[in-house]
Design an enzyme around this catalytic site. Structure first.
Site, PDB file in Angstrom:
ATOM      1  CD1 TRP A 171      -0.688  -6.181  -2.917  1.00  0.00           C
ATOM      2  CD2 TRP A 171      -0.878  -6.030  -0.906  1.00  0.00           C
ATOM      3  NE1 TRP A 171      -0.403  -7.570  -2.462  1.00  0.00           N
ATOM      4  CE2 TRP A 171      -0.521  -8.460  -1.505  1.00  0.00           C
ATOM      5  CE3 TRP A 171      -1.518  -6.741   0.584  1.00  0.00           C
ATOM      6  CZ2 TRP A 171      -0.275  -9.148  -0.399  1.00  0.00           C
ATOM      7  CZ3 TRP A 171      -1.035  -8.081   1.516  1.00  0.00           C
ATOM      8  CH2 TRP A 171      -0.518  -9.143   0.847  1.00  0.00           C
ATOM      9  CG  HIS A 206      17.272 -38.674   2.420  1.00  0.00           C
ATOM     10  ND1 HIS A 206      17.840 -39.817   3.386  1.00  0.00           N
ATOM     11  CD2 HIS A 206      18.912 -37.476   2.902  1.00  0.00           C
ATOM     12  CE1 HIS A 206      19.031 -39.551   3.813  1.00  0.00           C
ATOM     13  NE2 HIS A 206      19.798 -38.413   3.872  1.00  0.00           N
ATOM     14  CD  GLU A 262      18.160 -14.054  -2.078  1.00  0.00           C
ATOM     15  OE1 GLU A 262      17.019 -13.896  -1.169  1.00  0.00           O
ATOM     16  OE2 GLU A 262      17.312 -12.461  -2.867  1.00  0.00           O
ATOM     17  CD  GLU A 298      11.172 -12.468  -5.115  1.00  0.00           C
ATOM     18  OE1 GLU A 298      10.879 -11.886  -4.178  1.00  0.00           O
ATOM     19  OE2 GLU A 298      12.881 -12.180  -4.464  1.00  0.00           O
ATOM     20  CE  LYS A 332      15.629 -12.561  -5.001  1.00  0.00           C
ATOM     21  NZ  LYS A 332      15.272 -11.027  -3.477  1.00  0.00           N
ATOM     22  CE  LYS A 343      12.699  -3.141  -1.914  1.00  0.00           C
ATOM     23  NZ  LYS A 343      13.113  -4.500  -2.060  1.00  0.00           N
ATOM     24  NE  ARG A 368       5.083   1.190   0.451  1.00  0.00           N
ATOM     25  CZ  ARG A 368       5.677   1.381   1.372  1.00  0.00           C
ATOM     26  NH1 ARG A 368       7.068   1.953   1.456  1.00  0.00           N
ATOM     27  NH2 ARG A 368       5.516   0.910   2.869  1.00  0.00           N
ATOM     28  CB  CYS A 401      -0.922   0.195   1.727  1.00  0.00           C
ATOM     29  SG  CYS A 401      -2.214  -0.971   1.765  1.00  0.00           S
ATOM     30  CG  ASN A 441      -0.811   2.566   4.016  1.00  0.00           C
ATOM     31  OD1 ASN A 441      -1.392   2.085   2.683  1.00  0.00           O
ATOM     32  ND2 ASN A 441       1.118   3.028   3.278  1.00  0.00           N
ATOM     33  N   GLY A 442      -2.176  -0.575   6.477  1.00  0.00           N
ATOM     34  CA  GLY A 442      -2.175  -1.692   8.200  1.00  0.00           C
ATOM     35  C   GLY A 442      -3.047  -2.376   8.157  1.00  0.00           C
TER      36      GLY A 442
END
Ligand code: F6R
Length: 609
Positions: free
Chosen positions: A75, A504, A481, A488, A485, A604, A27, A2, A101-102
């Site tokens: 968002w 395994h 990582e 996403e 990357k 973000k 964001r 947001c 936001n929140g």
């Protein structure tokens, strides 16, 4: 996650609001809206989808005149993405417009209370409750109404508010969600992040929890939670505007990948003086370091992956027990901590809700908290006992690259600083580590020289359905990582496994032509990795191997494709091996036509739980 902007001044608000929201697009959002006081009342325009849709409706802001306004990119958390659920949310009587936001955690209880008193709701959002409560408690004094609302709401919020009765003011208040006030000449601003206002001003004030700001064109006044007036210090933002622009690159992500050598230099160089690590900002004394009986690293996502590398470095050099945990787990378990436990919190944004909650949990349990943060003055930085900034500059692309590299660099600095203070590591060994750390920016630059090899490789595999990354020790940490990357930004399913774990279970996933990327830079376990490479090749996998230059020939005999990085101290290897894999993720996503800087469903800065 947001974005909020707000404007009061002499110019038209809507074009600025749209421009500011565009700077916050990174964001993550699914709808956008603005509210402007247009001389007669509050005029709200909002729409589901990209900001360009709203921009089209408003013809760049020209169709919505007025010099006071607020804007938002949403968002979705409560209620699906839709026009009606977009912000600003407006109160029943049309007096208040609110962007938020929140998450208001007790919104249902508050909503039911208002419903029983005849207030009508139109959206499914928690934010509408705030707008309705403001009008419900309003008796002619907006400040007082805000004070009463924040006493009743629970959860996190950054709120921008305008009121039809105060057409020359914007109100702002926050708790556990970032909000800054920008100070201009004859105009003032609110924003959830600096890039939104950087074209207008570098002078900002940061609101602390439950502080309220009232903005007029010629000044800003602040009130504390106790409703007493406050003086706030003014900070000058040091970034230049270009740092938040693409600067000729097609995407922020590529720009930020390429900025890594310079960012590493800024993180490392000022902290090594005359052969010693100097952490001026660190209050932790040598005596306290000696008392540390356990270290935790707590973070989310990419920042968590930095912690996985750190574990190998800490255990090797400091011989101290160490745990690495994702913040959303740590905050709800019963970690055993005491005053001799060091908790290292890693966060690019310094605002991640789970990480912030983990920090508070650690402090509540008596631990000392050191945070590694990029955004200066963020909540995590403010609440930690010690903070070391990564100085990476703004990271705009959702997929973190230079933040990862600089967080790793700070981890190396911390571990070497603690080793230096403890004095157990032989001087020659310490000198070699420091030399490698100082070479890191140049070696990272060398890894960026051969983008074409990676681009070519990506062109052959960008249509793959699944990919697997394998490695051992620090190479496993880098695999985690690299896999994140790729998934996403390209939406290709991928997993990371330790080389030893394959047999395994996961090896059953392999079939003819499955792509496996084997990171084999860790010298001590190189031969073990070669066995794993043979195992996957025997099941039909195609293998890209990444290793150090001295092992190139062996790798060539065992793998289908190779990429070599310079040799460096073991625990620093992920700083180099990740670079071709960031590039690989980028090129694959680009060839698939993905929205690289703003991948679907992601934000973000994850300021809600
Ligand atoms: C992935 C990514 C995220 C963040 C995570 C934590 O590329 O950027 O996984 O690392 O959301 O964010 P910070 O570091 O801001 O706490």
């Amino acid at each position: 996650m947001c974005g909020i902007v707000g404007y009061v001044g002499e110019e038209q608000a809507a074009p600025f609001l749209l421009n500011g929201l565009q700077k916050l697009e990174y964001r993550g959002y699914d709808s956008a809206g603005v509210a402007v006081y247009n001389g007669t009342g509050l005029h709200v325009v909002k729409s589901k989808g990209r900001l360009s849709v709203l921009d089209g409706i408003l013809e760049g802001g020209r169709t919505l005149p007025g010099v006071v306004g607020i804007g938002h990119t949403r968002w979705a958390t409560h209620g699906a993405p839709s026009d009606v659920n977009s912000h600003p949310q407006v109160s029943d009587g049309g007096k208040f417009a609110v962007v938020h936001n929140g998450i208001i955690e007790n919104y249902l209880e508050l909503k039911n209370h208002l419903l029983r008193r005849g207030v009508e709701f139109v959206s499914d959002t928690d934010t509408e409750v705030v707008a309705q409560m403001l009008e419900y408690y309003y008796r002619g004094d907006v400040l007082e109404a805000i004070g009463r609302v924040i006493q009743r709401v629970e959860g996190s919020y950054a709120l921008g508010i305008i009121c039809a009765d105060c057409p020359e003011k914007v109100f702002a208040v926050r708790k556990d969600s970032p909000l800054i006030i920008g100070l201009g000449q004859g105009e003032n601003f609110i924003a959830s992040d600096i890039p939104a206002i950087l074209s207008k001003t570098r002078d900002i004030c940061r609101l602390r929890d439950k502080e309220i700001a009232v903005l007029e064109k010629d000044g800003v006044k602040f009130w504390g939670e106790d409703m007493e007036p406050l003086e706030k210090p003014v900070e000058t933002v040091q970034w230049d505007v270009a740092a938040a622009e693409k600067g000729g690159y097609e995407h922020f992500m590529m720009k930020e990948i390429c900025e890594q050598p310079e960012a590493l230099r800024k993180t490392i160089s000022p902290r090594i003086r005359e052969g010693k690590i100097v952490l001026d900002d660190m209050k932790l004394t040598a005596e306290q370091i000696k008392q540390i009986n356990k270290v935790f690293i707590v973070a989310c996502g990419t920042s968590y992956h930095v912690g996985v590398v750190a574990k190998y470095a800490f255990e090797k050099l400091l011989k101290v027990p160490m745990e690495v945990d994702v913040a959303s787990e740590f905050r709800y378990r019963e970690p055993i901590l005491d005053e001799n436990t060091l908790v290292i919190i890693i966060s690019q944004s310094g605002e991640t809700a789970d990480t912030l909650a983990a920090l508070r949990e650690a402090k509540k349990r008596g631990a000392r908290v050191l945070s590694i943060v990029n955004v200066v003055g963020s909540t995590i930085a403010n609440e930690s006992d010690d903070v070391l900034y990564t100085w990476a500059g703004p990271e705009i692309a959702v997929a973190s690259t230079k933040a990862y590299s600089t967080q790793l660099a700070v981890i190396y600095l911390v571990v070497l600083y603690m080793a230096q203070e403890l004095g157990h590591t032989p001087a020659g060994e310490m000198a070699a580590y420091l030399e490698d750390l100082q070479r890191l920016p140049d070696l990272a630059a060398a890894c960026l020289m051969d983008k074409e090899t990676i681009q070519y490789f990506a062109s052959k595999y960008f249509n793959a359905r699944d990919m697997y990354f394998i490695g051992r020790n620090v190479d496993y940490a880098a695999s985690l990582e690299a896999s994140l990357k790729l998934k996403e930004i390209s939406y290709i399913h991928s997993e990371a496994y330790t080389g030893g774990e394959l047999k395994h279970g996961p090896i059953s996933l392999l079939e003819d032509g499955t792509l496996v990327i084997a990171i084999c830079t860790y010298g001590r376990l190189f031969d073990k990795m070669m066995s794993n490479v043979r195992e996957v090749k025997a099941r039909g996998a195609v293998v890209l191997g990444i290793t150090t230059r001295d092992k190139e020939e062996t790798l060539r005999q065992q793998t289908d494709y190779q990429f070599c990085i310079p040799k460096i101290t073991d625990f620093m290897l992920p700083s180099l091996s990740i670079i071709p894999l960031q590039l690989f993720a980028y090129y694959v996503a680009s060839m698939k036509g993905c929205d690289i800087d703003k991948p679907r469903n992601l934000a973000k800065s994850v300021t809600v739980e």
